[in-house]
Scaffold this motif. Sequence first.
Motif, PDB file in Angstrom:
ATOM      1  N   ALA A 140       0.821  -1.162   0.013  1.00  0.00           N
ATOM      2  CA  ALA A 140      -0.106   0.017  -0.069  1.00  0.00           C
ATOM      3  C   ALA A 140       0.556   1.385   0.068  1.00  0.00           C
ATOM      4  CB  ALA A 140      -0.797   0.131   1.093  1.00  0.00           C
ATOM      5  N   GLN A 141       2.099   1.040   0.448  1.00  0.00           N
ATOM      6  CA  GLN A 141       3.048   2.303   0.349  1.00  0.00           C
ATOM      7  C   GLN A 141       3.267   2.802  -1.002  1.00  0.00           C
ATOM      8  OE1 GLN A 141       3.847   3.765   3.345  1.00  0.00           O
ATOM      9  NE2 GLN A 141       2.430   2.013   3.890  1.00  0.00           N
ATOM     10  N   VAL A 142       2.990   1.881  -2.097  1.00  0.00           N
ATOM     11  CA  VAL A 142       3.220   1.992  -3.381  1.00  0.00           C
ATOM     12  C   VAL A 142       1.807   2.241  -4.284  1.00  0.00           C
ATOM     13  CG1 VAL A 142       4.543   1.559  -5.666  1.00  0.00           C
ATOM     14  CG2 VAL A 142       5.459   1.113  -3.291  1.00  0.00           C
ATOM     15  N   ALA A 143       1.131   1.059  -4.200  1.00  0.00           N
ATOM     16  CA  ALA A 143      -0.337   1.164  -4.821  1.00  0.00           C
ATOM     17  C   ALA A 143      -1.077   0.385  -4.128  1.00  0.00           C
ATOM     18  CB  ALA A 143       0.011   0.803  -6.375  1.00  0.00           C
ATOM     19  N   GLY A 186     -10.957  19.179   2.192  1.00  0.00           N
ATOM     20  CA  GLY A 186      -9.889  18.579   2.663  1.00  0.00           C
ATOM     21  C   GLY A 186      -9.425  17.159   1.881  1.00  0.00           C
ATOM     22  N   ALA A 187     -10.403  16.759   1.049  1.00  0.00           N
ATOM     23  CA  ALA A 187     -10.275  15.444   0.222  1.00  0.00           C
ATOM     24  C   ALA A 187      -9.392  15.787  -0.853  1.00  0.00           C
ATOM     25  CB  ALA A 187     -11.612  15.101  -0.145  1.00  0.00           C
ATOM     26  N   PRO A 188      -8.816  15.050  -1.595  1.00  0.00           N
ATOM     27  CA  PRO A 188      -7.963  15.321  -2.780  1.00  0.00           C
ATOM     28  C   PRO A 188      -8.914  15.787  -3.839  1.00  0.00           C
ATOM     29  CG  PRO A 188      -8.083  12.991  -2.295  1.00  0.00           C
ATOM     30  CD  PRO A 188      -8.561  13.443  -1.065  1.00  0.00           C
ATOM     31  N   GLY A 189      -8.276  16.386  -4.760  1.00  0.00           N
ATOM     32  CA  GLY A 189      -8.812  16.747  -6.008  1.00  0.00           C
ATOM     33  C   GLY A 189      -8.851  15.386  -7.020  1.00  0.00           C
ATOM     34  N   LEU A 190      -9.480  15.348  -8.167  1.00  0.00           N
ATOM     35  CA  LEU A 190      -9.798  14.301  -8.911  1.00  0.00           C
ATOM     36  C   LEU A 190      -8.464  13.790  -9.686  1.00  0.00           C
ATOM     37  CD1 LEU A 190     -11.541  12.556 -10.349  1.00  0.00           C
ATOM     38  CD2 LEU A 190     -12.113  14.193 -12.090  1.00  0.00           C
ATOM     39  N   ASP A 191      -7.601  14.802  -9.836  1.00  0.00           N
ATOM     40  CA  ASP A 191      -6.306  14.173 -10.471  1.00  0.00           C
ATOM     41  C   ASP A 191      -5.642  13.222  -9.796  1.00  0.00           C
ATOM     42  OD1 ASP A 191      -4.286  14.673 -12.714  1.00  0.00           O
ATOM     43  OD2 ASP A 191      -3.090  14.780 -11.462  1.00  0.00           O
ATOM     44  N   PRO A 192      -5.174  13.270  -8.507  1.00  0.00           N
ATOM     45  CA  PRO A 192      -4.483  12.164  -8.139  1.00  0.00           C
ATOM     46  C   PRO A 192      -5.458  10.754  -7.649  1.00  0.00           C
ATOM     47  CG  PRO A 192      -4.998  13.874  -6.284  1.00  0.00           C
ATOM     48  CD  PRO A 192      -5.410  14.771  -7.718  1.00  0.00           C
ATOM     49  N   VAL A 193      -6.720  11.205  -7.523  1.00  0.00           N
ATOM     50  CA  VAL A 193      -7.565  10.114  -7.164  1.00  0.00           C
ATOM     51  C   VAL A 193      -7.891   9.238  -8.489  1.00  0.00           C
ATOM     52  CG1 VAL A 193      -9.980   9.235  -6.763  1.00  0.00           C
ATOM     53  CG2 VAL A 193      -8.828  11.165  -5.300  1.00  0.00           C
ATOM     54  N   ALA A 194      -7.778   9.980  -9.747  1.00  0.00           N
ATOM     55  CA  ALA A 194      -8.000   9.345 -11.013  1.00  0.00           C
ATOM     56  C   ALA A 194      -6.808   8.405 -11.372  1.00  0.00           C
ATOM     57  CB  ALA A 194      -8.165  10.285 -12.200  1.00  0.00           C
ATOM     58  N   SER A 227      -4.649   7.075  -8.914  1.00  0.00           N
ATOM     59  CA  SER A 227      -4.757   6.030  -7.980  1.00  0.00           C
ATOM     60  C   SER A 227      -5.798   4.876  -8.711  1.00  0.00           C
ATOM     61  CB  SER A 227      -5.069   6.369  -6.701  1.00  0.00           C
ATOM     62  OG  SER A 227      -5.194   5.375  -5.930  1.00  0.00           O
ATOM     63  N   PHE A 228      -6.813   5.307  -9.172  1.00  0.00           N
ATOM     64  CA  PHE A 228      -7.764   4.465  -9.853  1.00  0.00           C
ATOM     65  C   PHE A 228      -7.196   3.808 -10.723  1.00  0.00           C
ATOM     66  CE2 PHE A 228     -11.539   3.890 -12.575  1.00  0.00           C
ATOM     67  CZ  PHE A 228     -11.980   2.543 -11.813  1.00  0.00           C
TER      68      PHE A 228
END
Length: 470
Positions: free
Chosen positions: A174-177, A341-349, A351-352
């Motif tokens: 989980a530290q990487v993905a 305080g949640a992340p924006g879409l770019d880092p979430v996308a 990660s997904f």
Amino acid sequence: MAHRLGLRLRIFLFFCLMGLGGSAVVLLGLWAGYARTGGADPLDAFVIAALVSVLGLLALSVGVWLLFDENVARPIERLAAQLRSRAHAGVETDLDLHAARYLGDLAPAAAAMAGQLSASALDTAGAIAAETARLEAEKARLASLLTEVPLATILLSPAHQIVLYDGQAAGMLAQVAHPRLNASLFDYLERGAVEAAYARLVRTGREVSLTAAGADGAQRYSARMKPLGDAPGYLLILDDSTATLAPEAARPLVYDFALLDQPEHAGMEARRLQDLTYVVFDTETTGLLPHKDDIVQIGAVRVLRGRIVPGEEIDQLVDPDRPIPPASTRVHGISDAMVAGAPGLDPVARSFHRFASGAVIVAHNAPFDMAFLRRQAQQSGLVWDHPILDTVLLSAVLFGASESHTLDAICARLGIAIPEDRRHTALGDARATAQVLCRMLPMLEARGLATLGAVLEETRRHGRLLEDLN
């Protein structure tokens, strides 16, 4: 009285009706023509007779077809889908005998057969359940013991695909993905060091030590690579690392030993449905217009070999950097305060995107959800080239295009309950859609659609459903 007629007699009467009706229409047309022969030109009268006959026959044919479709064709299609659901998806809902009341003894005979098979299956299931309970207890003890061992343990196939990982390994990965069964180890560790160590392992048949950097380059890990004797693959044990593992909630031991012998295929579309990895996802948004609205939550689960993999999921709020309309909050319950305080879409996308690497993406009305991701991809450069399956289209293939294909209707048809507090949440709907997929996969194979390519080709025939839906 009518429902007591035999199926063959009823079909015969349908065509008798067409024959008698056609004769009546022709006679009516000739009479109309004869009535016009009093004029100077008889040709005009017989043109009228021909038009009346042709139009009458067409109207009669349409009427008989509608009767046949409503009382015979659609009930047979529905009955077949219900039988397939019981036979291949384990759905125990009652057959709709009322809808099939004009099919003679076919529906009662099908219900009797289904009941007999269910009774036999229950007897067999009782014996299996006892043995399964014993094996589950042993598995739980093994998982508990492995989780207490202060080492990260990962079992890998010869192709370096993850077959098993314990709780400690989940924390490291989980530290990487996101930790994922059937993912490549090279998503987490540098390829060169792993391949060099594996080459020594194959050459010597003995344990090999190695030091490898994380795929993100931020950490280094000391590990031991152990052979599995005559079995394919190897065991990777991380003895020590410079990484500081974040405290993880208790996770189950996650494994699928069938992955050790998974055959390689030239292309994903040629692979069997049961051999594929699926990522089932859903989004909640600020509105229903992908070209102007934004994602506020993404939920996703992974399905491997026809089952949902425990612990492998995403449940992430997203800050849309704009107010969430009250009308949307009333649907999904997500407010501005929740996404602060949640992340924006770019880092979430991103990660997904890693979470879905090498998998088939599945969604209910996929064009809607994918439109939001593809709009973001235009700015980030992500490429969404995954094969995509849509449960709306899969439902049309299995149950007929004329049925309802909402998520609630499909779940009711397949005996799946969506908890009220999880409906219209991204993860709740993703889990329900994943359950739908798991029950549909054996039904698709029973229809002769055994490969991804065959299913994609079949679903294209129903593409208009999504156009209408959106």
